[in-house]
Motif scaffolding. Sequence first.
Motif, PDB file in Angstrom:
ATOM      1  N   HIS A   1       0.823  -1.205   0.000  1.00 18.76           N
ATOM      2  CA  HIS A   1       0.000   0.000   0.000  1.00 18.76           C
ATOM      3  C   HIS A   1       0.866   1.269   0.000  1.00 18.76           C
ATOM      4  O   HIS A   1       1.852   1.363   0.736  1.00 18.76           O
ATOM      5  N   ASP A   2       0.476   2.228  -0.801  1.00 16.59           N
ATOM      6  CA  ASP A   2       1.076   3.557  -0.830  1.00 16.59           C
ATOM      7  C   ASP A   2      -0.040   4.592  -0.845  1.00 16.59           C
ATOM      8  O   ASP A   2      -1.181   4.292  -1.207  1.00 16.59           O
ATOM      9  N   ILE A   3       0.306   5.829  -0.481  1.00 12.47           N
ATOM     10  CA  ILE A   3      -0.666   6.917  -0.440  1.00 12.47           C
ATOM     11  C   ILE A   3      -0.445   7.845  -1.632  1.00 12.47           C
ATOM     12  O   ILE A   3       0.678   8.323  -1.863  1.00 12.47           O
ATOM     13  N   TRP A   4      -1.520   8.091  -2.375  1.00 19.00           N
ATOM     14  CA  TRP A   4      -1.470   8.917  -3.572  1.00 19.00           C
ATOM     15  C   TRP A   4      -2.424  10.107  -3.432  1.00 19.00           C
ATOM     16  O   TRP A   4      -3.333  10.082  -2.600  1.00 19.00           O
ATOM     17  N   VAL A   5      -2.185  11.121  -4.266  1.00 14.33           N
ATOM     18  CA  VAL A   5      -3.009  12.330  -4.284  1.00 14.33           C
ATOM     19  C   VAL A   5      -3.553  12.532  -5.690  1.00 14.33           C
ATOM     20  O   VAL A   5      -2.799  12.494  -6.670  1.00 14.33           O
ATOM     21  N   LEU A   6      -4.863  12.758  -5.782  1.00 15.59           N
ATOM     22  CA  LEU A   6      -5.508  13.026  -7.062  1.00 15.59           C
ATOM     23  C   LEU A   6      -6.006  14.470  -7.088  1.00 15.59           C
ATOM     24  O   LEU A   6      -6.868  14.833  -6.283  1.00 15.59           O
ATOM     25  N   PRO A   7      -5.467  15.325  -7.972  1.00 16.26           N
ATOM     26  CA  PRO A   7      -6.045  16.666  -8.136  1.00 16.26           C
ATOM     27  C   PRO A   7      -7.488  16.538  -8.622  1.00 16.26           C
ATOM     28  O   PRO A   7      -7.731  16.012  -9.700  1.00 16.26           O
ATOM     29  N   TRP A   8      -8.426  17.007  -7.803  1.00 13.28           N
ATOM     30  CA  TRP A   8      -9.838  16.770  -8.099  1.00 13.28           C
ATOM     31  C   TRP A   8     -10.449  17.902  -8.908  1.00 13.28           C
ATOM     32  O   TRP A   8     -11.147  17.656  -9.888  1.00 13.28           O
ATOM     33  N   SER A   9     -10.166  19.137  -8.537  1.00 14.23           N
ATOM     34  CA  SER A   9     -10.845  20.262  -9.171  1.00 14.23           C
ATOM     35  C   SER A   9     -10.287  20.602 -10.546  1.00 14.23           C
ATOM     36  O   SER A   9     -11.015  21.095 -11.410  1.00 14.23           O
ATOM     37  N   ASP A  10      -8.981  20.332 -10.781  1.00 14.69           N
ATOM     38  CA  ASP A  10      -8.410  20.717 -12.076  1.00 14.69           C
ATOM     39  C   ASP A  10      -8.164  19.528 -13.001  1.00 14.69           C
ATOM     40  O   ASP A  10      -7.670  19.702 -14.120  1.00 14.69           O
TER      41      ASP A  10
ATOM     42  N   HIS B   1      -4.679   4.374   4.669  1.00 14.63           N
ATOM     43  CA  HIS B   1      -5.719   5.119   5.399  1.00 14.63           C
ATOM     44  C   HIS B   1      -5.310   6.580   5.627  1.00 14.63           C
ATOM     45  O   HIS B   1      -5.219   7.054   6.768  1.00 14.63           O
ATOM     46  N   PRO B   2      -5.112   7.352   4.552  1.00 17.13           N
ATOM     47  CA  PRO B   2      -4.787   8.773   4.716  1.00 17.13           C
ATOM     48  C   PRO B   2      -5.986   9.593   5.167  1.00 17.13           C
ATOM     49  O   PRO B   2      -7.100   9.419   4.671  1.00 17.13           O
ATOM     50  N   ALA B   3      -5.756  10.492   6.127  1.00 17.32           N
ATOM     51  CA  ALA B   3      -6.820  11.369   6.640  1.00 17.32           C
ATOM     52  C   ALA B   3      -6.251  12.781   6.748  1.00 17.32           C
ATOM     53  O   ALA B   3      -5.392  13.042   7.588  1.00 17.32           O
ATOM     54  N   ILE B   4      -6.732  13.676   5.895  1.00 21.06           N
ATOM     55  CA  ILE B   4      -6.219  15.047   5.871  1.00 21.06           C
ATOM     56  C   ILE B   4      -6.933  15.884   6.922  1.00 21.06           C
ATOM     57  O   ILE B   4      -8.128  15.714   7.173  1.00 21.06           O
ATOM     58  N   SER B   5      -6.198  16.789   7.566  1.00 19.75           N
ATOM     59  CA  SER B   5      -6.787  17.641   8.595  1.00 19.75           C
ATOM     60  C   SER B   5      -7.732  18.660   7.959  1.00 19.75           C
ATOM     61  O   SER B   5      -7.622  18.984   6.772  1.00 19.75           O
ATOM     62  N   PRO B   6      -8.689  19.197   8.735  1.00 16.31           N
ATOM     63  CA  PRO B   6      -9.636  20.166   8.183  1.00 16.31           C
ATOM     64  C   PRO B   6      -8.976  21.391   7.561  1.00 16.31           C
ATOM     65  O   PRO B   6      -9.515  21.961   6.608  1.00 16.31           O
TER      66      PRO B   6
ATOM     67  N   PHE C   1       1.589  18.456   5.273  1.00 18.76           N
ATOM     68  CA  PHE C   1       1.110  18.262   3.908  1.00 18.76           C
ATOM     69  C   PHE C   1       1.081  19.603   3.186  1.00 18.76           C
ATOM     70  O   PHE C   1       0.660  20.596   3.770  1.00 18.76           O
ATOM     71  N   PRO C   2       1.577  19.670   1.954  1.00 14.01           N
ATOM     72  CA  PRO C   2       1.975  18.542   1.101  1.00 14.01           C
ATOM     73  C   PRO C   2       3.460  18.221   1.093  1.00 14.01           C
ATOM     74  O   PRO C   2       3.890  17.348   0.325  1.00 14.01           O
ATOM     75  N   ASP C   3       4.266  18.908   1.918  1.00 14.26           N
ATOM     76  CA  ASP C   3       5.714  18.716   1.835  1.00 14.26           C
ATOM     77  C   ASP C   3       6.178  17.370   2.383  1.00 14.26           C
ATOM     78  O   ASP C   3       7.114  16.763   1.867  1.00 14.26           O
TER      79      ASP C   3
ATOM     80  N   PRO D   1       2.257  10.190  -6.298  1.00 17.94           N
ATOM     81  CA  PRO D   1       2.488   9.496  -5.028  1.00 17.94           C
ATOM     82  C   PRO D   1       2.963  10.460  -3.948  1.00 17.94           C
ATOM     83  O   PRO D   1       3.857  11.276  -4.179  1.00 17.94           O
ATOM     84  N   PHE D   2       2.350  10.370  -2.768  1.00 20.76           N
ATOM     85  CA  PHE D   2       2.779  11.178  -1.633  1.00 20.76           C
ATOM     86  C   PHE D   2       3.672  10.381  -0.690  1.00 20.76           C
ATOM     87  O   PHE D   2       4.696  10.879  -0.223  1.00 20.76           O
ATOM     88  N   LEU D   3       3.290   9.156  -0.375  1.00 24.08           N
ATOM     89  CA  LEU D   3       4.103   8.261   0.449  1.00 24.08           C
ATOM     90  C   LEU D   3       4.188   6.916  -0.256  1.00 24.08           C
ATOM     91  O   LEU D   3       3.174   6.239  -0.416  1.00 24.08           O
ATOM     92  N   ALA D   4       5.389   6.557  -0.667  1.00 25.27           N
ATOM     93  CA  ALA D   4       5.598   5.294  -1.376  1.00 25.27           C
ATOM     94  C   ALA D   4       6.948   4.733  -0.964  1.00 25.27           C
ATOM     95  O   ALA D   4       7.982   5.067  -1.542  1.00 25.27           O
TER      96      ALA D   4
END
Length: 203
Positions: free
Chosen positions: A98-107, A123-128, A150-152, A113-116
């Motif tokens: 398992h790795d954590i990825w980011v998908l640009p949703w609006s554009d 189970h990534p959970a972004i803060s509010p 995040f995102p650094d 990949p963020f963590l690989a």
Amino acid sequence: YNGAVWIADLERGTLSPMSRDSMENFWSAWTPDGEHVVSVGGGMSEDLSVGLYSRRLDRVGAAVPVTQAGSSRWHQPYSFTAAGSLLLFQQSEMGVDHDIWVLPWSDGGDPWPFLATPAEEYHPAISPDGRWLAYVSDESGQPEVYLTDFPDGATRRLVSVGGGSSPTWASDGRELLYRRPVEGQVAMISVGLESSEDGIELG
């Protein structure tokens, strides 16, 4: 319900299927505007891949594919940033690695990949406020909950002690909850957080 996504109306006390076609869906995440549900879906393809699909809450129109998983890869949605610009999801090779990825949703950009690493990260959970990401890693030999900026991803803090899974943020971002095994049972643990320009402190 055989892998189907159902919507519960808490005020009316009703339950209705999200899908009106034969597509199997499971493991879903709401878009922040509440108008769409993103799910694992479509069934396993010939190359054993499983991607993500978006469907309108009012179920007008067909489900729309939003990721192409690639051969033997599975995608699972977890967490949107508050503005809805990014979706964090996990990618695995048929349920392992398992790795954590980011998908640009609006554009509509390409996922990245963020963590690989060789460890299992999921189970990534972004803060509010979008500044911190809680996630699970087994790099210590057992699943534990970690925090990173995040995102650094330049800093990292161990949150759980003695195992942890399923991190979830309180709506104000000042509390992180996670599950931990305790004497054969599962306990819900709460950790207070204080965020500042210099970092984050665990309470």
